[in-house]
Scaffold this active site. Structure first.
Site, PDB file in Angstrom:
ATOM      1  N   ARG B 263      28.519  39.752  43.290  1.00 51.13           N
ATOM      2  CA  ARG B 263      28.977  40.848  42.316  1.00 51.13           C
ATOM      3  C   ARG B 263      30.225  40.720  41.553  1.00 51.13           C
ATOM      4  O   ARG B 263      31.120  40.666  42.294  1.00 51.13           O
ATOM      5  CB  ARG B 263      29.179  41.949  43.684  1.00 51.13           C
ATOM      6  CG  ARG B 263      29.151  43.515  42.885  1.00 51.13           C
ATOM      7  CD  ARG B 263      29.908  44.469  43.756  1.00 51.13           C
ATOM      8  NE  ARG B 263      31.119  44.409  44.032  1.00 51.13           N
ATOM      9  CZ  ARG B 263      31.935  44.488  45.048  1.00 51.13           C
ATOM     10  NH1 ARG B 263      31.435  44.772  46.384  1.00 51.13           N
ATOM     11  NH2 ARG B 263      33.151  44.373  45.154  1.00 51.13           N
ATOM     12  N   HIS B 267      32.725  47.283  43.453  1.00 51.73           N
ATOM     13  CA  HIS B 267      31.319  47.943  43.951  1.00 51.73           C
ATOM     14  C   HIS B 267      30.602  49.052  43.250  1.00 51.73           C
ATOM     15  O   HIS B 267      29.517  49.332  43.166  1.00 51.73           O
ATOM     16  CB  HIS B 267      31.729  48.241  45.565  1.00 51.73           C
ATOM     17  CG  HIS B 267      30.809  49.175  46.094  1.00 51.73           C
ATOM     18  ND1 HIS B 267      29.418  48.249  46.610  1.00 51.73           N
ATOM     19  CD2 HIS B 267      30.713  50.522  46.438  1.00 51.73           C
ATOM     20  CE1 HIS B 267      28.753  49.402  47.062  1.00 51.73           C
ATOM     21  NE2 HIS B 267      29.300  50.673  46.924  1.00 51.73           N
ATOM     22  N   TYR B 276      40.832  43.106  47.577  1.00 49.47           N
ATOM     23  CA  TYR B 276      40.320  42.430  48.896  1.00 49.47           C
ATOM     24  C   TYR B 276      39.935  41.202  48.550  1.00 49.47           C
ATOM     25  O   TYR B 276      39.375  40.558  49.422  1.00 49.47           O
ATOM     26  CB  TYR B 276      39.456  43.393  49.579  1.00 49.47           C
ATOM     27  CG  TYR B 276      38.383  43.933  48.855  1.00 49.47           C
ATOM     28  CD1 TYR B 276      37.174  43.265  48.322  1.00 49.47           C
ATOM     29  CD2 TYR B 276      38.360  45.276  48.248  1.00 49.47           C
ATOM     30  CE1 TYR B 276      36.255  43.783  47.534  1.00 49.47           C
ATOM     31  CE2 TYR B 276      37.413  45.854  47.551  1.00 49.47           C
ATOM     32  CZ  TYR B 276      36.317  45.180  47.085  1.00 49.47           C
ATOM     33  OH  TYR B 276      35.396  45.634  46.278  1.00 49.47           O
TER      34      TYR B 276
END
Lengths: 507, 372
Positions: B263, B267, B276
């Site tokens: 990805r 998100h 993160y």
């Protein structure tokens, strides 16, 4: 001429505000659709906003550092800067146009740039907007009820199901004309005596809070909406003491504020819910990030802190010499420069202090470069921008970098890139006048040096007590990576440079 | 972990450098035109995604789930399907929707909040987006068991038989629903393909918090084959999906495909991945970009020239303009439409409610539109 304003969107489901971090365009610039205009920071992320319009920037409506409410305009763009005849909104391409018509539903309304509609949620929440879990949040504008039709042509208007309680208590409205309502078993807004006598005391007796006869013994004469009651509670105002000015004898927010006195009035309008004795501040933005980072560090990296008190007299002399040096003209030189140099040199000797614990890979990553973080108290809160590749800098280069870093932080222009990828940090607590502390490691690093205040103290030199410029260094390190011996070596190396900056030449 | 080197069992037909490689079990046989078609799909889907992301940043969409980086996994699997194969997507399968002929504006309508999707799942053989993580795998198995009972399984080929394809992510493999779906599919030999896009991150949770073994190896415990394919390789994804679909349609049961991908973006637009994960990881995956490798292959082999790429760029720009204009022109829904698609057949209580609500709306002096 067609001027369009771009209103700050909610980029993250339920955000209420954003801070302008930097503008990428200036007044007069030509912009194209989707060209990046501005970077904002919200409670969730730093985000770049693309332009919804093509044209010329007429006005920037928010300055760097401003915190802007979602929905407030931030930029004005002239979409026909050459005064060209009005161009219709981008026409849908002919062939897929038919497909577009299938999308969505009936009732045409709105457009790209709708007026602010009347709010449906919220009402009088303290401080206007209220953060919500999802969606765009309640509007700040006052909700207006749509007027009902006077006559029902259709005759289909649904009649609310009769409320058993109101049946029992039915009857004409009170003489004050206030419609009674029931809340938590208490009826508001009507005298009850008549009711009780009419039912011969058989009905469940309901306590009533009336609006008449102030001061009548045994009766509480308060009418206020729940948010106003909350406000009064927060401000420590007894509603019974407030003179109501609202419709039907109700107490308004203004009444509460007036009763609380001038000092409290200002509090009432702020987005903090406060009382005279306590103040509550919402945790968001940098404060929230700091909190998360510190908790993450404190509870994953086992911290050990060591202290070393050193004689910084020679450093102070050296700083004075540097200030007079031609290469340092126009720069602000402080002992921090020597400490910064010392940390870079010590990191070369002890790379474990300039390292990362990679939990996923079960590896320790020793950095062969130093991105030197400097903790900075800024108007936005605590930020830790870092000087990239500080270990390869000369004294003048380091001085320039420190000056730039602090100027950028002071102006609130520190970008996320400035704060990323730090390898070790200095926190200059001395500027606050304290001697030392036990600093918490910046997440992703393995050590942090607290640099205390330098002050004249008695010191033993060659068996004699003499006044010297003394300073305490505190090094916190991640004991997963750095052992006591390693950490001590690092701290002693830093101390040696401060005791005698000439050591920097041989370390 | 996310930077794990390609393991030997990864099925790959086109390397990140754009070189064709042989595989003992899988091969594709595409004409030049078909290869260009795949490239066009990849490029246009990425452009749709970029425009939707921009529209979200301009306040025109409530949220958007970007597919950036996962184009090949979606186009490769989407183009491998036959007319009767039925897709059960998550909320990120914009590329599969494209392959099934769903108007991208329908997708935007959902994220703009003007409808619930609005396409006909039967017409496109593409179910409505499912937000609940993993729930659609059970729907897919149920649909597949229905195909079995309708006699749509056997040796009739893609025109006469069909399969269900359940899309989900690496995080969903930890859901109870997904594991139950595996068990049902296995026990009943349901004609279903479990297509897992392992994009390495379940929002902020890395893959190593989902599993101790490669995900595709889990399938053997449930009793059906699993295969890991380079999800950034449109050719390999096509070949592997085609084989799994053929297996399902002929009655040999389910297959688990782990499309190993990444990805590249957040998100959703509400997420900030820089909090993160490290930039180096993203940079490493950029080198494995699904579109760049096909582009370099097409250029090097002379299967597409500069004019062709420029024409595609122009088509892409036009599509983006169409998406933008179509999104801005979407009407807000009428309150009455909420009654329209609740039940297949009208019934009395619903009719009563509709009538009462219409009367309620009529009781105001102005419509809400006029009022605003």
């Amino acid at each position: 001429m067609a001027r369009r304003q771009f209103k700050l969107p909610d980029v993250g489901e339920g955000l209420t505000e954003g801070e302008i971090l930097q503008w990428f365009v200036q007044v007069g610039d030509r912009v194209t659709t989707n060209q990046t205009l501005v970077e904002i920071e919200t409670a969730k992320a730093a985000v770049e906003l693309p332009s919804p319009y093509e044209g010329e920037v007429v006005e920037l409506l928010a300055a760097v550092g401003d915190v802007i409410d979602v929905g407030a305009p931030i930029i004005t763009i002239e979409t026909e800067p050459d005064g060209a005849p009005s161009v219709p909104a981008p026409a849908a391409p002919s062939e897929p146009g038919a497909q577009a018509a299938q999308v969505g539903v009936a009732a045409a309304m709105g457009g790209a740039d709708p007026e602010i509609a009347a709010g449906l949620i919220g009402g009088e929440a303290p401080g206007g907007r209220t953060a919500v879990l999802v969606g765009y949040g309640p509007r700040t504008t006052t909700a207006k009820r749509r007027p009902r039709r006077a006559v029902h042509e259709s005759g289909h208007r649904p009649t609310p199901a009769p409320d058993p309680a109101s049946e029992v208590l039915g009857g004409p409205l009170g003489t004050e004309g206030v419609k009674p309502t029931r809340y938590a078993g208490v009826e508001f807004g009507r005298l009850i005596e008549a009711r009780e006598s009419a039912h011969g005391g058989e009905s469940v007796p309901a306590r009533t809070i009336g609006v008449d006869e102030q001061g009548d013994a045994g009766r509480v004469t308060v009418l206020a909406k729940p948010p106003v009651r909350k406000l009064a509670k927060d401000m420590g105002v007894d509603l019974r003491s407030v003179t109501p000015t609202g419709p039907g004898g109700t107490i308004t927010r203004a009444d509460v504020a007036a009763a609380a006195g001038p000092a409290a009035v200002s509090l009432a309008g702020e987005s903090r819910s406060s009382t005279a004795r306590e103040e509550r501040i919402a945790v968001k933005g940098v404060r929230k990030m700091t909190a998360q980072a510190m908790v993450a560090s404190a509870f994953t990296a086992p911290h050990v802190t060591e202290f070393l008190t050193v004689d910084a007299t020679r450093t102070m002399d050296f700083v004075e010499q540097l200030k007079r040096h031609p290469s340092m003209q126009g720069l602000k030189i402080s002992p921090l420069l020597v400490v910064a140099k010392a940390v870079c040199l010590a990191a070369r000797n002890t790379p474990e202090a300039n390292a990362t614990w990679d939990e996923a890979a079960q590896e320790i990553v020793l950095k062969r470069y130093v991105n030197l973080g400097i903790a900075a108290a800024t108007p936005r809160g605590l930020l830790v921008p870092n000087i990239k590749d500080a270990d390869s800098m000369s004294w003048p280069e380091m001085a320039v970098a420190l000056n730039q870093l602090s100027a950028t932080a002071r102006e609130g222009r520190t970008s996320p890139a400035d704060m990323a990828a730090g390898t070790i940090t200095i926190t200059n607590v001395g500027v606050f006048g304290v001697d030392s502390g036990t600093p918490i490691i910046n997440p992703g690093e393995s050590a942090i040096l607290a640099f205390g205040a330098i002050r004249p103290m008695p010191w033993v030199v060659d068996g004699q007590i003499v006044p010297r410029q003394i300073c305490t260094l505190a090094l916190s390190f991640d004991h997963r990576i750095v052992d006591g011996a390693t950490g001590s070596r690092f701290l002693v190396d830093v101390g040696r440079v401060i005791e005698d900056p000439i050591t920097a030449l041989i370390l | 972990m996310a930077l794990a080197p390609e393991e030997p069992e990864l099925v790959q037909l086109l390397t990140p450098e754009g070189e064709l490689v042989e595989h003992p079990d899988y091969r594709v046989d595409f004409s030049d035109e078909e290869l260009r078609g795949l490239y066009r799909d990849l490029a246009l889907v990425r452009r749709i995604d970029a425009e939707a992301t921009a529209l979200q940043r301009q306040g025109e969409l409530g949220i958007w789930a970007s597919l950036l980086g996962q184009e090949a996994a979606q186009i490769g699997s989407g183009r491998a399907m036959g007319p009767n194969d039925h897709v059960f997507p998550t909320y990120r399968e914009h590329g599969v929707a494209w392959c099934r002929g769903v108007d991208p504006l329908n997708l935007l309508g959902l994220f703009r909040g003007v409808d619930m999707g609005g396409w006909d799942p039967e017409e496109h053989h593409f179910h409505l987006y499912t937000i609940v993580i993993g729930a659609q795998t059970l729907h897919a198995v149920g649909y597949a068991m229905g195909l079995q009972r309708d006699g749509m399984v056997g040796d009739g080929g893609p025109e006469l038989t069909g399969a269900a394809v359940a899309y989900f992510g690496d995080g969903a493999t930890s859901q109870g629903d997904v594991n139950e779906a595996f068990i049902w599919a296995s026990v009943f030999q349901a004609p279903v393909v479990f297509f897992c896009q392992n994009n390495q991150w379940a929002i902020s949770e890395p893959l190593e918090r989902q599993t101790r073994i490669p995900l595709y190896q889990r399938a053997s415990g449930f009793g059906f084959p699993g295969v890991r394919v380079d999800g950034n390789d449109v050719l390999a994804t096509y070949a592997v999906t085609q084989a799994a679909l053929a297996r399902a349609r002929e009655g040999s049961g389910p297959t688990f495909i782990e499309a190993y991908t990444y990805r590249m973006g957040a998100h959703t637009t509400s997420d900030d991945p820089t909090r993160y994960r490290i930039a180096a990881e993203v940079e490493a995956w950029k080198l494995k970009d699904p579109i760049e490798r096909l582009r370099s292959f097409l250029i090097r082999t002379g299967k597409a020239d500069q004019d062709w790429f420029e024409a595609l760029e122009e088509e892409s720009n036009q599509l983006a303009k169409h998406i933008r204009a179509g999104c801005l022109d979407m009407p807000d829904p009428s309150p009455m439409t909420m009654f329209d698609h609740v039940y297949v057949d009208p019934h009395k209580p619903l009719a009563n409610q509709r009538e009462q609500f219409a009367a309620y709306l009529a009781s105001f002096e102005s419509t809400s539109e006029e009022h605003s």
